[in-house]
Design a protein around this motif. Structure first.
Motif, PDB file in Angstrom:
ATOM      1  N   ALA A  73       0.968  -1.018  -0.057  1.00  0.00           N
ATOM      2  CA  ALA A  73      -0.123   0.111  -0.254  1.00  0.00           C
ATOM      3  C   ALA A  73       0.566   1.544   0.533  1.00  0.00           C
ATOM      4  CB  ALA A  73      -0.947  -0.090   1.204  1.00  0.00           C
ATOM      5  N   LEU A  77       0.917   2.350  -5.434  1.00  0.00           N
ATOM      6  CA  LEU A  77       0.460   1.552  -6.402  1.00  0.00           C
ATOM      7  C   LEU A  77      -0.820   1.594  -6.604  1.00  0.00           C
ATOM      8  CD1 LEU A  77       3.425  -0.773  -6.810  1.00  0.00           C
ATOM      9  CD2 LEU A  77       3.268   0.874  -7.837  1.00  0.00           C
ATOM     10  N   ALA A  78      -1.832   1.178  -8.451  1.00  0.00           N
ATOM     11  CA  ALA A  78      -2.563   0.469  -7.636  1.00  0.00           C
ATOM     12  C   ALA A  78      -3.298  -0.384  -8.751  1.00  0.00           C
ATOM     13  CB  ALA A  78      -4.053   1.374  -7.834  1.00  0.00           C
ATOM     14  N   MET A  79      -3.723  -1.780  -8.150  1.00  0.00           N
ATOM     15  CA  MET A  79      -3.916  -2.842  -9.196  1.00  0.00           C
ATOM     16  C   MET A  79      -5.310  -3.071  -9.221  1.00  0.00           C
ATOM     17  SD  MET A  79      -1.378  -5.621  -8.765  1.00  0.00           S
ATOM     18  CE  MET A  79      -1.974  -7.436  -9.595  1.00  0.00           C
ATOM     19  N   ASN A  95     -16.873  -0.003  -2.578  1.00  0.00           N
ATOM     20  CA  ASN A  95     -15.741  -0.650  -3.069  1.00  0.00           C
ATOM     21  C   ASN A  95     -14.631   0.486  -3.194  1.00  0.00           C
ATOM     22  OD1 ASN A  95     -15.267  -3.382  -3.901  1.00  0.00           O
ATOM     23  ND2 ASN A  95     -17.973  -4.037  -4.257  1.00  0.00           N
ATOM     24  N   PHE A  98     -12.799   1.962  -0.182  1.00  0.00           N
ATOM     25  CA  PHE A  98     -12.334   1.092   0.704  1.00  0.00           C
ATOM     26  C   PHE A  98     -11.584   1.310   0.967  1.00  0.00           C
ATOM     27  CE2 PHE A  98     -10.346  -2.489   2.074  1.00  0.00           C
ATOM     28  CZ  PHE A  98     -11.210  -2.916   3.334  1.00  0.00           C
ATOM     29  N   GLY A  99     -10.394   1.956   0.159  1.00  0.00           N
ATOM     30  CA  GLY A  99      -9.001   2.320   0.166  1.00  0.00           C
ATOM     31  C   GLY A  99      -8.772   3.761   0.967  1.00  0.00           C
ATOM     32  N   MET A 102      -9.896   2.958   4.827  1.00  0.00           N
ATOM     33  CA  MET A 102      -8.929   2.268   5.164  1.00  0.00           C
ATOM     34  C   MET A 102      -7.748   3.193   5.557  1.00  0.00           C
ATOM     35  SD  MET A 102      -9.433  -0.597   5.729  1.00  0.00           S
ATOM     36  CE  MET A 102     -11.162  -0.171   5.790  1.00  0.00           C
ATOM     37  N   HIS A 104      -8.599   6.424   6.660  1.00  0.00           N
ATOM     38  CA  HIS A 104      -9.128   7.727   7.599  1.00  0.00           C
ATOM     39  C   HIS A 104      -8.520   8.362   6.606  1.00  0.00           C
ATOM     40  CE1 HIS A 104      -9.292   4.107  10.345  1.00  0.00           C
ATOM     41  NE2 HIS A 104      -7.859   4.713  10.344  1.00  0.00           N
ATOM     42  N   ARG A 146     -11.861   1.902  -8.347  1.00  0.00           N
ATOM     43  CA  ARG A 146     -11.296   1.416  -6.723  1.00  0.00           C
ATOM     44  C   ARG A 146      -9.940   1.943  -7.592  1.00  0.00           C
ATOM     45  NH1 ARG A 146     -11.276  -4.299  -4.442  1.00  0.00           N
ATOM     46  NH2 ARG A 146     -10.447  -4.457  -6.359  1.00  0.00           N
ATOM     47  N   ARG A 150      -7.846   6.153  -5.361  1.00  0.00           N
ATOM     48  CA  ARG A 150      -6.312   6.461  -5.124  1.00  0.00           C
ATOM     49  C   ARG A 150      -5.305   7.064  -5.492  1.00  0.00           C
ATOM     50  NH1 ARG A 150      -3.961   1.287  -3.621  1.00  0.00           N
ATOM     51  NH2 ARG A 150      -2.958   2.943  -2.398  1.00  0.00           N
ATOM     52  N   LEU A 156      -1.372  -1.170 -12.218  1.00  0.00           N
ATOM     53  CA  LEU A 156      -1.026  -2.189 -12.089  1.00  0.00           C
ATOM     54  C   LEU A 156      -2.717  -3.255 -13.221  1.00  0.00           C
ATOM     55  CD1 LEU A 156       1.419  -3.111  -8.906  1.00  0.00           C
ATOM     56  CD2 LEU A 156       2.045  -1.653 -11.433  1.00  0.00           C
TER      57      LEU A 156
END
Lengths: 351, 267
Positions: A73, A77-79, A95, A98-99, A102, A104, A146, A150, A156
């Motif tokens: 994390a 990167l995001a995948m 969905n 979510f990131g 997490m 906050h 999703r 971020r 990726l």
């Protein structure tokens, strides 16, 4: 400076080496595609970059920082996963957020980012649905959404189109290309489909059995492959390879003698070679003549693939715009020797 | 042709329903009414037996003990087995397989075999005569099966979900709480129901751990005298003890059936 640098990166699973000292650099904003047959290590390489697999030896730098042991994390990167890996008990909005939840982040920021991603991907009417109530293409877009929220430096993609039907695949491919133009992020994309690689990539990395075979732009790999594997893998239908024997006057292809192409290497008489001819280069009226027997003709509308057999028994495919070829008929194919590529029997290119 | 199925099924249903009818019917009789007419339908129904069972036989207190202990044990079981199942199914760590096999092997040890060391351990820890001790005891005895079921259930979920959550920056505990626990719902429901039944109906472990106080099943067992038994009082006790489970069944009927199906397919 390159954004992602792999230096002699190796990966071993229980003693079996699946990546052999891979070295590669990827520039900022570049769309890089890892392509190769199944089991070539392309997904493993992506997962090593993502941090989902530990790197056995070698280094991985992202943005100038060594990332070998950094948490996935924290790599920026995001995948997007092949199965999309959406959380089935959460709505589309949950969905996508979510990131951020997490991490906050403040609620206003989360809402704004989700709304922005939903706008880009046209997901607004679906935000309150659960993944089970979405079509394959919609799930794919949520998975991309999703990743977008971020705000990663690098996206990726692990075979993101392989679960879609043919039509949707083409459509989504175009959407991903547009997305790259809009966002401008670095993208690493894994696929076994050379068409996806050719159409999307700024840079293609061809892998085989855990080694990089060649790196280059799509047209570079198409025009100037380093070896028979790359030449065969890039391009569809694949390149035809004919056994060739070097003689004093040129190249002996069965009963046909072709002139030698212009080469920097001097060839010895009697040397065995492979001559690579792309199907689309067999649509000429002059040049070297290859008499063949037609076996099957596949009409695609604009073009046709003519599957033929040489008198030597070798098969080849010609792509022709207008053809009157009928199965069983004799046909003369012509090609320009300057467009053919010569390979040694070991597969290495002879230039 | 359907008679071949219908008749045995009706007999089976009757064999399940009749004991319930017998219990409730006799619970409403007084002792004399019972002795004079064991199998007949009650003539002069009275709830006196229920009042006696609740008060004089302390079943009210015992029920409270049972509810506390069952609830505590089931919650603890579900949380720990889901955590363990998540780790065993989704994470890679040394000796994972060995650990799983050890847990599986402990499934094969009957409770009776370990009673003495179990009792001594509980004594040593000062947990005898505490409800907390009984909660721990139930958790320990029923955990292997729960861990096994949760591991089997989670093994069928795509690992990519966990990886996606890791990429999203969730810690292991956050992944468990936000992803695995909600995803495990069908299996957790099955386990919740099964373990509620086990804990509620247990006599042996409860008898060992709670010696001053009692759970309701031990209380009922104690209603049987050596020479005489007040059968209507016993029936009233049984009806009281069974009532919460029957209510539970009525409320969760659909989920129970679904849950058993999940267990059948995925167990």
């Amino acid at each position: 400076m390159s954004q992602i640098v792999l230096n002699n990166l190796s990966k071993r699973f229980a003693g079996v080496e699946v990546l052999h000292e891979v070295s590669l650099s990827i520039e900022k904003g570049e769309f890089t595609v890892f392509v190769g047959p199944s089991g070539c290590g392309k997904s493993t390489l992506l997962r090593c970059i993502a941090g989902l697999e530990e790197i056995t030896s070698g280094t991985l730098d992202i943005g100038g920082t060594r990332m070998n042991d950094v948490d996935p994390a924290a790599r920026g990167l995001a995948m997007v996963f092949q199965s999309y890996a959406l959380y089935p008990h959460m709505t589309v909005a949950q969905n996508m957020s979510f990131g951020l939840r997490m991490a906050h982040r403040p609620k206003a920021e989360i809402d704004a980012k989700v709304a922005k991603a939903a706008r880009i991907l046209q997901l607004q009417p679906l935000l309150d649905r659960k993944p089970a109530a979405l079509s394959g293409g919609q799930r794919q877009r949520v998975a991309i959404g999703r990743a977008i929220v971020r705000d990663p430096d690098v996206f990726l993609f692990d075979e993101p189109l392989s679960n879609l039907d043919a039509e949707l695949r083409v459509q989504t491919r175009v959407e991903i290309a547009k997305l790259h133009q809009t966002l401008g992020n670095t993208i690493i994309y894994v696929t076994h489909d050379q068409t996806e690689a050719m159409t999307l990539a700024d840079k293609i990395v061809v892998l085989r059995a855990g080694r990089i075979e060649q790196v280059g732009t799509p047209m570079h790999l198409y025009d100037d492959p380093d070896n028979a594997f790359v030449a065969g893998f890039i391009g569809s239908p694949r390149m035809n390879f004919l056994a060739a024997n070097v003689t004093a006057t040129g190249l002996q292809l069965g009963q046909v003698t072709a002139p030698l192409p212009a080469l920097a290497t001097t060839l010895a008489v009697g040397q065995q070679m492979q001559l690579g001819i792309r199907p689309e280069h067999l649509d000429q009226t002059d040049g070297v003549r290859l008499p063949v027997t037609v076996e099957v003709v596949e009409h695609l509308g604009a073009t046709a693939f003519v599957h033929c057999r040489l008198d030597s028994g070798e098969t080849l495919v010609a792509e022709q715009r207008e053809t009157a070829a009928r199965p069983g008929a004799r046909l003369d194919l012509h090609f320009d020797i300057a467009r053919a590529r010569l390979f040694g029997t070991d597969g290495a290119r002879v230039r | 042709m359907h008679w071949v199925v219908a008749v045995p099924m009706a007999l089976l249903a009757l064999s399940c329903v009749y004991p319930v009818f017998f219990t409730v019917n006799n619970a409403l009789k007084d002792n004399k009414g019972y002795i004079l007419n064991r199998f007949g339908i009650v003539q002069d129904p009275s709830v006196q037996n229920f009042v006696d069972a609740w008060g004089r036989a302390h079943l009210g207190e015992y029920l409270f003990n049972s509810v506390t202990v069952t609830l505590g044990a089931v919650v603890l079981l579900l949380l720990t087995s889901s955590l363990a199942g998540f780790a065993l199914a989704m994470l890679r760590f040394p000796f994972r397989r060995v650990l799983f096999i050890v847990i599986l092997a402990s499934l094969m040890i009957p409770v009776q075999v370990v009673l003495v060391p179990f009792y001594r351990t509980m004594m040593g820890l000062g947990l005898i005569n505490t409800r907390f001790g009984l909660i721990l005891a139930y958790t320990a005895f029923f955990l292997p099966f729960c861990v096994y079921l949760m591991t089997a259930f989670y093994s069928r979920l795509p690992r990519e979900m966990v990886e996606a959550a890791r990429m999203d920056g969730a810690t292991l505990l956050q992944i468990w709480w936000n992803i695995m626990l909600p995803m495990g719902r069908p299996a957790l429901l099955t386990l919740g129901i099964l373990n509620t039944l086990y804990c509620w109906n247990d006599v042996l472990i409860s008898l060992l751990v709670l010696q001053k106080e009692r759970t309701v099943m031990v209380g009922i067992a104690a209603l049987r005298g050596e020479y005489t038994t007040n059968v209507p009082l016993l029936c009233a006790g049984i009806a009281l003890a069974a009532a919460p489970i029957i209510l539970l069944y009525i409320f969760f009927q659909r989920q129970i059936v679904d849950g058993i199906a999940v267990g059948a397919v995925k167990g």
